[in-house]
Design a protein around this motif. Structure first.
Motif, PDB file in Angstrom:
ATOM      1  N   VAL A   1       0.845  -1.204   0.000  1.00 39.83           N
ATOM      2  CA  VAL A   1       0.000   0.000   0.000  1.00 39.83           C
ATOM      3  C   VAL A   1       0.875   1.246   0.000  1.00 39.83           C
ATOM      4  CG1 VAL A   1      -1.625   1.363   1.376  1.00 39.83           C
ATOM      5  CG2 VAL A   1      -2.012  -1.091   1.069  1.00 39.83           C
ATOM      6  N   GLY A   2       1.927   1.234   0.819  1.00 32.00           N
ATOM      7  CA  GLY A   2       2.834   2.369   0.847  1.00 32.00           C
ATOM      8  C   GLY A   2       3.499   2.614  -0.497  1.00 32.00           C
ATOM      9  N   ALA A   3       3.922   1.540  -1.151  1.00 33.85           N
ATOM     10  CA  ALA A   3       4.570   1.666  -2.457  1.00 33.85           C
ATOM     11  C   ALA A   3       3.602   2.212  -3.499  1.00 33.85           C
ATOM     12  CB  ALA A   3       5.117   0.306  -2.897  1.00 33.85           C
ATOM     13  N   VAL A   4       2.371   1.730  -3.480  1.00 37.00           N
ATOM     14  CA  VAL A   4       1.366   2.202  -4.437  1.00 37.00           C
ATOM     15  C   VAL A   4       1.064   3.681  -4.200  1.00 37.00           C
ATOM     16  CG1 VAL A   4      -1.055   1.996  -5.136  1.00 37.00           C
ATOM     17  CG2 VAL A   4       0.327  -0.055  -4.825  1.00 37.00           C
ATOM     18  N   CYS A   5       0.923   4.058  -2.945  1.00 33.71           N
ATOM     19  CA  CYS A   5       0.657   5.470  -2.619  1.00 33.71           C
ATOM     20  C   CYS A   5       1.812   6.357  -3.072  1.00 33.71           C
ATOM     21  CB  CYS A   5       0.426   5.624  -1.119  1.00 33.71           C
ATOM     22  SG  CYS A   5      -1.150   4.952  -0.540  1.00 33.71           S
ATOM     23  N   ALA A   6       3.037   5.908  -2.847  1.00 34.44           N
ATOM     24  CA  ALA A   6       4.200   6.680  -3.285  1.00 34.44           C
ATOM     25  C   ALA A   6       4.235   6.801  -4.805  1.00 34.44           C
ATOM     26  CB  ALA A   6       5.483   6.018  -2.783  1.00 34.44           C
ATOM     27  N   LEU A   7       3.845   5.736  -5.504  1.00 34.33           N
ATOM     28  CA  LEU A   7       3.816   5.760  -6.968  1.00 34.33           C
ATOM     29  C   LEU A   7       2.768   6.746  -7.473  1.00 34.33           C
ATOM     30  CD1 LEU A   7       4.784   4.608  -9.673  1.00 34.33           C
ATOM     31  CD2 LEU A   7       3.076   2.785  -9.410  1.00 34.33           C
ATOM     32  N   ILE A   8       1.590   6.729  -6.852  1.00 41.31           N
ATOM     33  CA  ILE A   8       0.522   7.654  -7.252  1.00 41.31           C
ATOM     34  C   ILE A   8       0.980   9.100  -7.109  1.00 41.31           C
ATOM     35  CG2 ILE A   8      -1.763   8.530  -6.582  1.00 41.31           C
ATOM     36  CD1 ILE A   8      -2.473   5.623  -5.823  1.00 41.31           C
ATOM     37  N   VAL A   9       1.578   9.405  -5.966  1.00 40.24           N
ATOM     38  CA  VAL A   9       2.045  10.772  -5.726  1.00 40.24           C
ATOM     39  C   VAL A   9       3.185  11.120  -6.675  1.00 40.24           C
ATOM     40  CG1 VAL A   9       3.108  12.320  -4.041  1.00 40.24           C
ATOM     41  CG2 VAL A   9       1.288  10.766  -3.325  1.00 40.24           C
ATOM     42  N   SER A  10       4.097  10.178  -6.906  1.00 40.61           N
ATOM     43  CA  SER A  10       5.239  10.430  -7.799  1.00 40.61           C
ATOM     44  C   SER A  10       4.780  10.797  -9.202  1.00 40.61           C
ATOM     45  CB  SER A  10       6.148   9.199  -7.858  1.00 40.61           C
ATOM     46  OG  SER A  10       6.728   8.928  -6.611  1.00 40.61           O
ATOM     47  N   ILE A  11       3.806  10.056  -9.700  1.00 42.03           N
ATOM     48  CA  ILE A  11       3.295  10.320 -11.056  1.00 42.03           C
ATOM     49  C   ILE A  11       2.706  11.717 -11.143  1.00 42.03           C
ATOM     50  CG2 ILE A  11       1.524   9.652 -12.733  1.00 42.03           C
ATOM     51  CD1 ILE A  11       1.974   6.730 -11.805  1.00 42.03           C
ATOM     52  N   ASP A  12       1.944  12.095 -10.111  1.00 44.00           N
ATOM     53  CA  ASP A  12       1.320  13.421 -10.138  1.00 44.00           C
ATOM     54  C   ASP A  12       2.353  14.524  -9.955  1.00 44.00           C
ATOM     55  OD1 ASP A  12      -1.611  14.440 -10.222  1.00 44.00           O
ATOM     56  OD2 ASP A  12      -0.623  15.718  -8.736  1.00 44.00           O
TER      57      ASP A  12
ATOM     58  N   ILE B   1       5.430  14.445 -10.957  1.00 41.36           N
ATOM     59  CA  ILE B   1       6.141  14.584 -12.239  1.00 41.36           C
ATOM     60  C   ILE B   1       5.334  15.452 -13.196  1.00 41.36           C
ATOM     61  CG2 ILE B   1       6.894  13.328 -14.290  1.00 41.36           C
ATOM     62  CD1 ILE B   1       7.639  11.002 -12.386  1.00 41.36           C
ATOM     63  N   ARG B   2       4.018  15.264 -13.172  1.00 42.50           N
ATOM     64  CA  ARG B   2       3.140  16.043 -14.048  1.00 42.50           C
ATOM     65  C   ARG B   2       2.951  17.467 -13.548  1.00 42.50           C
ATOM     66  NH1 ARG B   2      -2.293  12.870 -14.668  1.00 42.50           N
ATOM     67  NH2 ARG B   2      -2.685  14.617 -16.096  1.00 42.50           N
ATOM     68  N   ARG B   3       2.976  17.630 -12.230  1.00 41.16           N
ATOM     69  CA  ARG B   3       2.760  18.939 -11.615  1.00 41.16           C
ATOM     70  C   ARG B   3       3.869  19.216 -10.596  1.00 41.16           C
ATOM     71  NH1 ARG B   3      -2.033  16.266 -11.991  1.00 41.16           N
ATOM     72  NH2 ARG B   3      -3.730  17.285 -13.137  1.00 41.16           N
ATOM     73  N   PRO B   4       5.057  19.573 -11.045  1.00 42.92           N
ATOM     74  CA  PRO B   4       6.184  19.787 -10.117  1.00 42.92           C
ATOM     75  C   PRO B   4       5.850  20.842  -9.065  1.00 42.92           C
ATOM     76  CG  PRO B   4       6.931  19.789 -12.393  1.00 42.92           C
ATOM     77  CD  PRO B   4       5.444  19.834 -12.443  1.00 42.92           C
ATOM     78  N   GLN B   5       6.396  20.641  -7.884  1.00 44.20           N
ATOM     79  CA  GLN B   5       6.182  21.565  -6.784  1.00 44.20           C
ATOM     80  C   GLN B   5       6.982  22.848  -6.980  1.00 44.20           C
ATOM     81  OE1 GLN B   5       4.350  20.704  -3.366  1.00 44.20           O
ATOM     82  NE2 GLN B   5       3.329  19.936  -5.209  1.00 44.20           N
ATOM     83  N   HIS B   6       6.428  23.948  -6.490  1.00 44.46           N
ATOM     84  CA  HIS B   6       7.150  25.226  -6.548  1.00 44.46           C
ATOM     85  C   HIS B   6       8.441  25.136  -5.746  1.00 44.46           C
ATOM     86  CE1 HIS B   6       7.917  29.495  -6.715  1.00 44.46           C
ATOM     87  NE2 HIS B   6       7.931  29.568  -5.400  1.00 44.46           N
TER      88      HIS B   6
ATOM     89  N   ASN C   1       9.195  17.783  -4.220  1.00 48.20           N
ATOM     90  CA  ASN C   1       8.999  16.719  -5.208  1.00 48.20           C
ATOM     91  C   ASN C   1       9.499  15.372  -4.681  1.00 48.20           C
ATOM     92  OD1 ASN C   1       7.933  18.457  -7.199  1.00 48.20           O
ATOM     93  ND2 ASN C   1       9.992  19.058  -7.841  1.00 48.20           N
ATOM     94  N   VAL C   2      10.425  15.424  -3.745  1.00 47.50           N
ATOM     95  CA  VAL C   2      10.935  14.210  -3.098  1.00 47.50           C
ATOM     96  C   VAL C   2      10.161  13.925  -1.817  1.00 47.50           C
ATOM     97  CG1 VAL C   2      12.962  13.113  -2.062  1.00 47.50           C
ATOM     98  CG2 VAL C   2      13.235  14.612  -4.054  1.00 47.50           C
ATOM     99  N   VAL C   3       9.841  14.981  -1.078  1.00 47.04           N
ATOM    100  CA  VAL C   3       9.192  14.820   0.231  1.00 47.04           C
ATOM    101  C   VAL C   3       7.868  14.089   0.128  1.00 47.04           C
ATOM    102  CG1 VAL C   3       8.107  16.060   2.143  1.00 47.04           C
ATOM    103  CG2 VAL C   3      10.326  16.822   1.254  1.00 47.04           C
ATOM    104  N   TRP C   4       7.003  14.496  -0.779  1.00 44.88           N
ATOM    105  CA  TRP C   4       5.669  13.898  -0.860  1.00 44.88           C
ATOM    106  C   TRP C   4       5.699  12.399  -1.167  1.00 44.88           C
ATOM    107  CZ3 TRP C   4       1.779  15.942   1.419  1.00 44.88           C
ATOM    108  CH2 TRP C   4       1.587  17.326   1.474  1.00 44.88           C
ATOM    109  N   PRO C   5       6.417  11.931  -2.213  1.00 43.25           N
ATOM    110  CA  PRO C   5       6.441  10.476  -2.467  1.00 43.25           C
ATOM    111  C   PRO C   5       7.103   9.678  -1.345  1.00 43.25           C
ATOM    112  CG  PRO C   5       7.157  11.693  -4.414  1.00 43.25           C
ATOM    113  CD  PRO C   5       7.111  12.671  -3.292  1.00 43.25           C
ATOM    114  N   VAL C   6       8.183  10.214  -0.773  1.00 37.32           N
ATOM    115  CA  VAL C   6       8.887   9.489   0.281  1.00 37.32           C
ATOM    116  C   VAL C   6       7.994   9.305   1.505  1.00 37.32           C
ATOM    117  CG1 VAL C   6      10.768   9.654   1.969  1.00 37.32           C
ATOM    118  CG2 VAL C   6      11.230  10.076  -0.439  1.00 37.32           C
TER     119      VAL C   6
END
Length: 238
Positions: free
Chosen positions: A16-27, A29-34, A39-44
């Motif tokens: 579940v953790g890996a899937v959640c990290a993947l979901i956030v990572s994909i988004d 990448i599409r919407r980089p953080q200011h 960009n690293v904090v959210w997926p980790v």
């Protein structure tokens, strides 16, 4: 051997953790953080915060994307203060998590490292020696993460940026690690050691399942510290 149900539960939690990290990572990448480091904090942090972090990202993290930041430059909407504090705690926790993971695997694969940090001399328990390494790795990465957050926001030169990062994150990092260590003591000595007969090794799903819980404990112990740091202006609002 741990019970089959615990194996299944641990693996499911990690998945579940890996899937959640993947979901956030994909988004992301599409919407980089200011703020680039986010960009690293959210997926980790989604690796242990799972659904809660995914919800927080889509509810508040997207508000801090580059596109949203530029679009709202004239009438920017800030997240509620408790959310800013939570983001600050997660920012701290991402460095802690990466440092802890790296240190635990290093000490497992190269046991001599634990000896260098006091195993068999200062500590009879290997875990306590590894905790020193955990802290050094977590502290180092945490300060790096804070440096790359605070320097662009305040336009600081490198020397002042390091000092500001140390001021902003040292107390938070210590509070996070205290929560993490406390939970791991409870899990390893009582849940695994006392109730189930033996502790979880680093190469087991159970160990990392416990580490997920430890990271959540770290979030809660560091949250009040981050509240004070942000409220006092020592740490930037995120």
């Amino acid at each position: 051997m741990f019970p089959a149900w615990l194996d299944a539960l641990s693996l499911a939690a990690l998945l579940v953790g890996a899937v959640c990290a993947l979901i956030v990572s994909i988004d992301v990448i599409r919407r980089p953080q200011h703020m680039t480091v986010m960009n690293v904090v959210w997926p980790v942090t989604a690796l242990f915060g799972t659904g809660a972090v995914v919800w927080a990202y889509f509810r508040y993290g997207r508000m801090a994307s580059r596109a949203a930041h530029h679009a709202a430059s004239t009438h920017r909407t800030e997240a509620p203060f408790p959310v800013m504090v939570g983001k600050g705690a997660l920012h701290c926790g991402s460095g802690c998590m990466l440092g802890d993971v790296a240190a635990e695997w290093l000490a497992f694969l190269v046991p001599a490292v634990a000896v260098w940090f006091g195993w068999k001399s200062l500590f009879s328990e290997k875990m306590y020696a590894v905790w020193i390494l955990d802290f050094l790795f977590a502290f180092g990465l945490g300060i790096v993460f804070q440096y790359f957050a605070i320097v662009p926001m305040r336009s600081l030169p490198p020397g002042e940026g390091i000092v500001a990062a140390l001021k902003a994150d040292t107390a938070s990092l210590v509070a996070w690690q205290v929560g993490m260590y406390g939970f791991m003591v409870f899990a390893q000595f009582y849940l695994f050691g006392h109730l189930l007969g033996h502790r979880a090794a680093v190469n087991t799903a159970e160990f990392w399942f416990a580490m997920q819980g430890a990271m959540i404990a770290g979030f809660f112990t560091s949250y009040p510290v981050n509240w004070w740091l942000v409220r006092s202006g020592i740490k930037e609002r995120m």
